[in-house]
Design a protein around this motif. Structure first.
Motif, short mmCIF file in Angstrom:
data_model
loop_
_atom_site.label_atom_id
_atom_site.label_comp_id
_atom_site.label_asym_id
_atom_site.label_seq_id
_atom_site.Cartn_x
_atom_site.Cartn_y
_atom_site.Cartn_z
N THR A 114 -1.20 -1.19 -13.96
CA THR A 114 -2.65 -1.24 -14.14
C THR A 114 -3.24 -2.29 -13.21
O THR A 114 -2.53 -3.17 -12.70
CB THR A 114 -3.03 -1.63 -15.58
N VAL A 115 -4.55 -2.20 -13.02
CA VAL A 115 -5.25 -3.20 -12.20
C VAL A 115 -5.10 -4.58 -12.82
O VAL A 115 -4.88 -5.57 -12.13
CB VAL A 115 -6.73 -2.82 -12.05
N ASP A 149 -6.02 7.35 -8.13
CA ASP A 149 -7.16 6.43 -8.25
C ASP A 149 -6.73 5.05 -8.75
O ASP A 149 -7.21 4.02 -8.26
CB ASP A 149 -8.23 7.01 -9.18
N THR A 150 -5.82 5.03 -9.72
CA THR A 150 -5.32 3.74 -10.21
C THR A 150 -4.57 3.00 -9.12
O THR A 150 -4.74 1.80 -8.93
CB THR A 150 -4.39 3.94 -11.43
N LYS A 152 -4.97 3.29 -5.89
CA LYS A 152 -5.95 2.82 -4.91
C LYS A 152 -6.71 1.61 -5.43
O LYS A 152 -6.94 0.63 -4.69
CB LYS A 152 -6.92 3.94 -4.55
N ASN A 153 -7.09 1.64 -6.69
CA ASN A 153 -7.81 0.51 -7.29
C ASN A 153 -6.95 -0.75 -7.30
O ASN A 153 -7.45 -1.86 -7.09
CB ASN A 153 -8.26 0.85 -8.71
N CYS A 155 -4.54 -1.47 -5.14
CA CYS A 155 -4.47 -1.95 -3.76
C CYS A 155 -5.75 -2.69 -3.35
O CYS A 155 -5.69 -3.69 -2.61
CB CYS A 155 -4.23 -0.78 -2.81
N GLU A 156 -6.88 -2.22 -3.85
CA GLU A 156 -8.15 -2.84 -3.51
C GLU A 156 -8.41 -4.13 -4.28
O GLU A 156 -9.27 -4.93 -3.90
CB GLU A 156 -9.29 -1.86 -3.77
N SER A 157 -7.63 -4.35 -5.35
CA SER A 157 -7.87 -5.50 -6.22
C SER A 157 -7.01 -6.71 -5.88
O SER A 157 -7.24 -7.80 -6.42
CB SER A 157 -7.61 -5.11 -7.69
N SER A 179 -4.26 5.63 0.05
CA SER A 179 -4.26 4.84 -1.19
C SER A 179 -4.33 3.34 -0.92
O SER A 179 -4.73 2.57 -1.79
CB SER A 179 -3.00 5.14 -2.00
#
Length: 212
Positions: A114-115, A149-150, A152-153, A155-157, A179
């Motif tokens: 998880t993020v 989507d998880t 990718k999120n 990686c962006e976080s 991603s």
């Protein structure tokens, strides 16, 4: 040996299930020759003496090809073998304790799903994250599939590198493009194949095309 983003492009996790008439060393070396960039020794059933002997053998082999080498879960073996680091899961020793034991100069990888787990792992000292399972896999039980989507999120976080893991092969790896991951960790996609050299080269080519 230090970690950089390119080190995680094609990450091999060992599994002796597909040895057949071969040794783990011969299979691993074949994969290293043909493009594996990171090696993790994963053993759940070996006694400590055998595990340590194998860890030292795998470390020396990885270093012959300038590839970082970490131990899955077992910090005692990681310390005794002087591996480059350790990879832990959410149900293993705490991230803070792992970092304290191995020291600031060793590589610490952490599995997340998880993020929130990713952000916390980075904050507590992880050097890279393994995210998965991306696809259904028989290699590890009790895993949850992670959506694109998880991934990718996650990686962006975070600012540290991320690898996708779990059921990844040359047929589904393209779906991870975009991603933000730095590479993929695989087991059967290399070790369960009849031609390890060919399978490794094919995966490496794909990784270079979509992750660099």
């Amino acid at each position: 040996m230090k970690l950089d983003n390119k080190s995680l492009l094609l990450y091999l996790v060992t599994d002796r299930s597909w040895l057949g008439d071969h040794s783990l060393a011969s299979q691993v070396e074949e994969s290293l020759i043909n493009g594996v960039t990171f090696l993790q020794l994963r053993e759940k059933k070996l006694d400590n003496e055998s595990f340590l002997k194998l860890a030292i053998e795998m470390k020396e082999l990885a270093h012959c090809y300038n590839v970082p080498f970490v131990i899955n879960d077992n910090l005692d073996i990681a310390i005794k073998s002087d591996s480059d680091g350790v990879h832990i899961g959410q149900d293993d020793i705490s991230i803070e304790e792992a970092r304290r034991i191995i020291g600031k100069d060793k590589i610490l990888g952490v599995s997340v799903g998880t993020v929130e787990e990713a952000i916390l792992a980075e904050k507590l000292g992880a050097d890279y994250l393994g995210v998965g399972a991306m696809f259904s896999t028989n290699t590890k039980e009790n895993t949850r599939d992670i959506s694109f989507d998880t991934l990718k999120n996650i990686c962006e976080s975070v600012k540290i590198p991320v690898v996708g893991i779990g059921g990844i092969n040359n047929e589904n790896i393209l779906s991870l493009e975009g991603s933000g991951i730095n590479g993929v960790a695989v087991i059967s996609a290399i070790l369960a194949q009849k031609d390890i050299s060919k399978s490794t080269r094919e995966l490496k080519d794909i990784c270079e095309n979509i992750f660099i």
